[in-house]
Design a protein around this motif. Structure first.
Motif, mmCIF file in Angstrom:
data_model
loop_
_atom_site.group_PDB
_atom_site.id
_atom_site.type_symbol
_atom_site.label_atom_id
_atom_site.label_comp_id
_atom_site.label_asym_id
_atom_site.label_seq_id
_atom_site.Cartn_x
_atom_site.Cartn_y
_atom_site.Cartn_z
ATOM 1 N N GLN A 294 0.854 -1.041 0.038
ATOM 2 C CA GLN A 294 0.012 0.034 0.021
ATOM 3 C C GLN A 294 0.642 1.372 -0.090
ATOM 4 O O GLN A 294 0.511 2.137 -0.759
ATOM 5 N N GLU A 295 1.910 1.217 0.820
ATOM 6 C CA GLU A 295 2.703 2.378 0.711
ATOM 7 C C GLU A 295 3.481 2.685 -0.511
ATOM 8 O O GLU A 295 3.611 3.777 -0.913
ATOM 9 N N THR A 296 3.984 1.388 -0.973
ATOM 10 C CA THR A 296 4.445 1.638 -2.432
ATOM 11 C C THR A 296 3.719 2.268 -3.569
ATOM 12 O O THR A 296 3.895 3.020 -4.431
ATOM 13 N N LEU A 297 2.409 1.850 -3.296
ATOM 14 C CA LEU A 297 1.259 2.236 -4.179
ATOM 15 C C LEU A 297 1.032 3.845 -4.084
ATOM 16 O O LEU A 297 0.845 4.318 -5.265
ATOM 17 N N ARG A 298 0.946 3.960 -2.953
ATOM 18 C CA ARG A 298 0.924 5.454 -2.660
ATOM 19 C C ARG A 298 2.047 6.290 -3.212
ATOM 20 O O ARG A 298 1.705 7.519 -4.012
ATOM 21 N N HIS A 299 3.392 5.842 -3.025
ATOM 22 C CA HIS A 299 4.445 6.817 -3.497
ATOM 23 C C HIS A 299 3.963 6.632 -5.110
ATOM 24 O O HIS A 299 4.639 7.946 -5.869
ATOM 25 N N ILE A 300 3.922 5.646 -5.774
ATOM 26 C CA ILE A 300 3.986 5.556 -7.433
ATOM 27 C C ILE A 300 2.639 6.601 -7.714
ATOM 28 O O ILE A 300 2.732 7.267 -9.001
ATOM 29 N N ALA A 301 1.434 6.428 -7.194
ATOM 30 C CA ALA A 301 0.310 7.210 -7.483
ATOM 31 C C ALA A 301 0.738 8.665 -7.177
ATOM 32 O O ALA A 301 0.012 9.597 -7.962
ATOM 33 N N ALA A 302 1.364 9.011 -6.556
ATOM 34 C CA ALA A 302 1.979 10.370 -6.139
ATOM 35 C C ALA A 302 2.825 10.838 -7.308
ATOM 36 O O ALA A 302 3.272 11.765 -7.341
ATOM 37 N N GLY A 303 3.071 10.150 -8.098
ATOM 38 C CA GLY A 303 4.048 10.382 -9.412
ATOM 39 C C GLY A 303 5.434 10.157 -9.009
ATOM 40 O O GLY A 303 6.334 10.597 -9.976
ATOM 41 N N ARG A 304 5.948 9.639 -8.074
ATOM 42 C CA ARG A 304 7.354 9.075 -7.809
ATOM 43 C C ARG A 304 7.672 8.228 -8.771
ATOM 44 O O ARG A 304 6.796 7.156 -9.080
ATOM 45 N N THR A 305 9.211 8.088 -8.982
ATOM 46 C CA THR A 305 9.578 6.811 -9.760
ATOM 47 C C THR A 305 10.017 5.858 -8.889
ATOM 48 O O THR A 305 9.888 6.186 -7.448
ATOM 49 N N TYR A 306 10.224 4.796 -9.379
ATOM 50 C CA TYR A 306 10.701 3.489 -8.552
ATOM 51 C C TYR A 306 11.990 3.907 -7.490
ATOM 52 O O TYR A 306 11.681 3.625 -6.492
ATOM 53 N N ALA B 126 11.559 4.179 -3.476
ATOM 54 C CA ALA B 126 12.564 3.574 -2.960
ATOM 55 C C ALA B 126 13.361 4.230 -2.028
ATOM 56 O O ALA B 126 13.564 3.751 -0.577
ATOM 57 N N ARG B 127 13.828 5.238 -2.150
ATOM 58 C CA ARG B 127 14.676 6.231 -1.512
ATOM 59 C C ARG B 127 13.857 6.613 -0.094
ATOM 60 O O ARG B 127 14.060 6.680 0.998
ATOM 61 N N HIS B 128 12.393 7.123 -0.399
ATOM 62 C CA HIS B 128 11.476 7.350 0.747
ATOM 63 C C HIS B 128 11.223 6.536 1.516
ATOM 64 O O HIS B 128 11.037 6.830 2.963
ATOM 65 N N MET B 129 11.065 5.107 1.055
ATOM 66 C CA MET B 129 10.704 3.838 1.822
ATOM 67 C C MET B 129 12.106 3.168 2.596
ATOM 68 O O MET B 129 11.979 2.201 3.203
ATOM 69 N N GLY B 130 13.378 3.723 2.121
ATOM 70 C CA GLY B 130 14.500 3.102 2.717
ATOM 71 C C GLY B 130 14.817 1.671 2.184
ATOM 72 O O GLY B 130 15.410 0.795 2.711
ATOM 73 N N LEU B 131 14.484 1.645 0.837
ATOM 74 C CA LEU B 131 14.501 0.331 0.233
ATOM 75 C C LEU B 131 15.502 0.341 -1.130
ATOM 76 O O LEU B 131 15.584 1.399 -1.561
ATOM 77 N N SER B 132 15.545 -0.850 -1.985
ATOM 78 C CA SER B 132 16.307 -0.567 -3.250
ATOM 79 C C SER B 132 15.030 -0.699 -4.407
ATOM 80 O O SER B 132 13.864 -0.770 -4.161
ATOM 81 N N LYS B 133 15.558 -0.135 -5.361
ATOM 82 C CA LYS B 133 14.623 0.177 -6.550
ATOM 83 C C LYS B 133 13.986 -1.320 -6.997
ATOM 84 O O LYS B 133 12.737 -1.488 -7.342
ATOM 85 N N HIS B 134 14.789 -2.378 -6.832
ATOM 86 C CA HIS B 134 14.332 -3.665 -7.065
ATOM 87 C C HIS B 134 13.167 -4.112 -6.052
ATOM 88 O O HIS B 134 12.338 -5.000 -6.542
ATOM 89 N N THR B 135 13.137 -3.820 -4.782
ATOM 90 C CA THR B 135 12.471 -4.306 -3.889
ATOM 91 C C THR B 135 10.937 -3.749 -4.319
ATOM 92 O O THR B 135 9.946 -4.175 -4.039
ATOM 93 N N VAL B 136 11.204 -2.295 -4.540
ATOM 94 C CA VAL B 136 9.861 -1.610 -4.914
ATOM 95 C C VAL B 136 9.335 -2.201 -6.179
ATOM 96 O O VAL B 136 7.993 -2.328 -6.244
ATOM 97 N N ASP B 137 9.900 -2.474 -7.353
ATOM 98 C CA ASP B 137 9.440 -3.194 -8.447
ATOM 99 C C ASP B 137 8.892 -4.345 -8.227
ATOM 100 O O ASP B 137 7.980 -4.695 -8.423
ATOM 101 N N ALA B 138 9.474 -5.273 -7.195
ATOM 102 C CA ALA B 138 8.926 -6.692 -6.739
ATOM 103 C C ALA B 138 7.466 -6.350 -5.980
ATOM 104 O O ALA B 138 6.478 -7.202 -6.200
#
Length: 76
Positions: free
Chosen positions: A22-34, A38-50
């Motif tokens: 849900q958090e990932t979805l919120r960031h993408i819907a806000a117009g953020r790139t992967y 990822a930076r906002h969530m403290g994760l890798s881009k690959h984890t956001v993609d997953a």
């Protein structure tokens, strides 16, 4: 018309999403790139993609526009 169809589907699907999905979805819907999400969530881009691949598979969603509509309908 498709928005009206997405709303009942989204409400039924909301519990199926994990909090991080849900958090990932919120960031993408806000117009953020992967990478930005990822930076906002403290994760890798690959984890956001997953997370987004899991969301798409769970809810049978194919595009970022559909993901954004879902996020709006869920109030994210």
């Amino acid at each position: 018309m498709s928005l009206a169809l997405a709303t009942p589907h989204a409400e039924a699907a909301a519990p199926a999403l994990a909090p991080r999905e849900q958090e990932t979805l919120r960031h993408i819907a806000a117009g953020r790139t992967y990478l930005q999400a990822a930076r906002h969530m403290g994760l890798s881009k690959h984890t956001v993609d997953a997370y987004l691949r899991r969301i798409r598979a769970k809810l049978n969603i194919n595009s970022t526009a559909e993901l954004t509509r879902l996020a709006i309908s869920l109030g994210l």
